[in-house]
Design a protein around this motif. Structure first.
Motif, short mmCIF file in Angstrom:
data_model
loop_
_atom_site.label_atom_id
_atom_site.label_comp_id
_atom_site.label_asym_id
_atom_site.label_seq_id
_atom_site.Cartn_x
_atom_site.Cartn_y
_atom_site.Cartn_z
N UNK A 20 0.82 -1.21 0.00
CA UNK A 20 0.00 0.00 0.00
C UNK A 20 0.85 1.25 0.00
N UNK A 21 1.96 1.23 0.74
CA UNK A 21 2.84 2.39 0.80
C UNK A 21 3.46 2.68 -0.57
N UNK A 22 3.96 1.62 -1.23
CA UNK A 22 4.57 1.80 -2.54
C UNK A 22 3.54 2.24 -3.58
N UNK A 23 2.36 1.62 -3.56
CA UNK A 23 1.36 1.93 -4.58
C UNK A 23 0.73 3.29 -4.34
N UNK A 24 0.56 3.67 -3.07
CA UNK A 24 0.02 5.01 -2.77
C UNK A 24 1.00 6.09 -3.18
N UNK A 25 2.29 5.80 -3.09
CA UNK A 25 3.29 6.75 -3.58
C UNK A 25 3.15 6.94 -5.08
N UNK A 26 2.94 5.83 -5.79
CA UNK A 26 2.75 5.90 -7.24
C UNK A 26 1.50 6.70 -7.60
N UNK A 27 0.37 6.34 -7.04
CA UNK A 27 -0.87 7.01 -7.41
C UNK A 27 -0.90 8.46 -6.93
N UNK A 28 -0.29 8.71 -5.77
CA UNK A 28 -0.37 10.04 -5.18
C UNK A 28 0.42 11.10 -5.94
N UNK A 29 1.50 10.68 -6.61
CA UNK A 29 2.34 11.68 -7.30
C UNK A 29 2.28 11.52 -8.81
N UNK A 31 0.17 12.40 -11.11
CA UNK A 31 -0.19 13.60 -11.87
C UNK A 31 1.00 14.56 -11.96
N UNK A 32 1.72 14.73 -10.86
CA UNK A 32 2.90 15.60 -10.89
C UNK A 32 3.99 15.00 -11.77
N UNK A 33 4.17 13.69 -11.66
CA UNK A 33 5.13 13.01 -12.51
C UNK A 33 4.80 13.23 -14.00
N UNK A 34 3.54 13.03 -14.36
CA UNK A 34 3.12 13.18 -15.75
C UNK A 34 3.32 14.61 -16.24
N UNK A 35 3.09 15.57 -15.37
CA UNK A 35 3.23 16.96 -15.76
C UNK A 35 4.70 17.35 -15.98
N UNK A 151 2.44 11.90 0.50
CA UNK A 151 3.25 12.95 1.12
C UNK A 151 4.74 12.68 0.94
N UNK A 152 5.13 11.43 1.19
CA UNK A 152 6.54 11.06 1.02
C UNK A 152 6.94 11.14 -0.45
N UNK A 153 6.05 10.67 -1.34
CA UNK A 153 6.35 10.71 -2.76
C UNK A 153 6.49 12.12 -3.28
N UNK A 154 5.61 13.01 -2.85
CA UNK A 154 5.70 14.40 -3.27
C UNK A 154 6.98 15.07 -2.80
N UNK A 155 7.40 14.71 -1.59
CA UNK A 155 8.63 15.30 -1.05
C UNK A 155 9.85 14.88 -1.85
N UNK A 162 11.74 13.49 -10.74
CA UNK A 162 10.58 12.67 -11.06
C UNK A 162 10.86 11.17 -11.01
N UNK A 163 12.13 10.79 -11.05
CA UNK A 163 12.49 9.37 -10.98
C UNK A 163 12.40 8.81 -9.57
#
Length: 207
Positions: A20-29, A31-35, A151-155, A162-163
């Motif tokens: 869940x932690x790894x996948x939530x990092x993926x889904x949570x960021x 949109x920012x990654x794509x941008x 939150x961790x992914x965005x940070x 982005x990687x």
């Protein structure tokens, strides 16, 4: 919750948390990654997310029944975790949209399998009267990962690039590969005792 005392429930809960932690990092960021990585606008990002959602639905609605008939659940969990580790690494290194769509196919497939099989395994790791509580705990753990993962992914995306979220997710899943191999494949916990084995033990304690 008495379900926490059951031997097979603990490892499954740990798997739920780390996945869940790894996948939530993926889904949570994403949109920012794509941008910032692919210069996609909100419409393009929405199409890709719909693509991921459609693949996951197809897995859970069509493929999962055939897979569970052919393979034991512990093997399906292990295989899905391995695929997710490689897929998140591929996500981190993807240079364009077309390769991203290729990478997202196994990622969606594996996440669909893992979500379904973990819930199924949890219901089998506890007694029938404990299923509701066990699934409630699992849902709470998943909700918690949806708070800290983005939150961790965005940070790390802002600090490193982005990687970074994909690499971190891949590292988490690689550790989970080792954990699943040890706890579910090589040295699994014993199954629940049957009712006939359970009742005498409880009577003995009470007397």
């Amino acid at each position: 919750v008495t379900a926490l005392k059951r031997p097979r429930f603990g490892p499954l809960l740990n798997i739920r948390f780390l996945y869940g932690l790894a996948f939530a990092t993926f889904t949570g960021v994403f949109a920012l990654y794509a941008q910032y990585r692919l210069q996609l606008d909100s419409t393009g990002t929405g199409y890709i997310q719909a693509y991921v959602g459609l693949l996951s639905v197809l897995v859970q609605g069509v493929a999962i029944g055939r897979l569970t008939k052919r393979y034991p659940e512990n093997r399906l969990i292990f295989g899905a975790v391995v695929v997710l580790a490689f897929s998140l690494l591929g996500w981190a290194l993807t240079p364009n949209i077309w390769l991203l769509l290729v990478v997202l196919a196994p990622l969606s497939f594996a996440s669909g399998v893992l979500n379904t099989v973990i819930n199924s395994s949890i219901t089998k790791s506890v007694y029938p009267e404990e299923v509701g509580g066990a699934l409630g705990v699992s849902s709470s753990v998943e909700s918690f990962t949806r708070v800290i993962g983005p939150a961790a992914g965005g940070f790390v995306l802002g600090a490193l690039g982005t990687w970074a979220p994909g690499i971190i997710g891949a590292v988490i899943m690689t550790g989970l590969v080792v954990y699943v191999w040890r706890r579910l494949i090589v040295n699994p916990d014993p199954p629940l005792p049957s009712r006939s084995e359970r009742v005498p033990a409880e009577v003995t304690v009470q007397t």
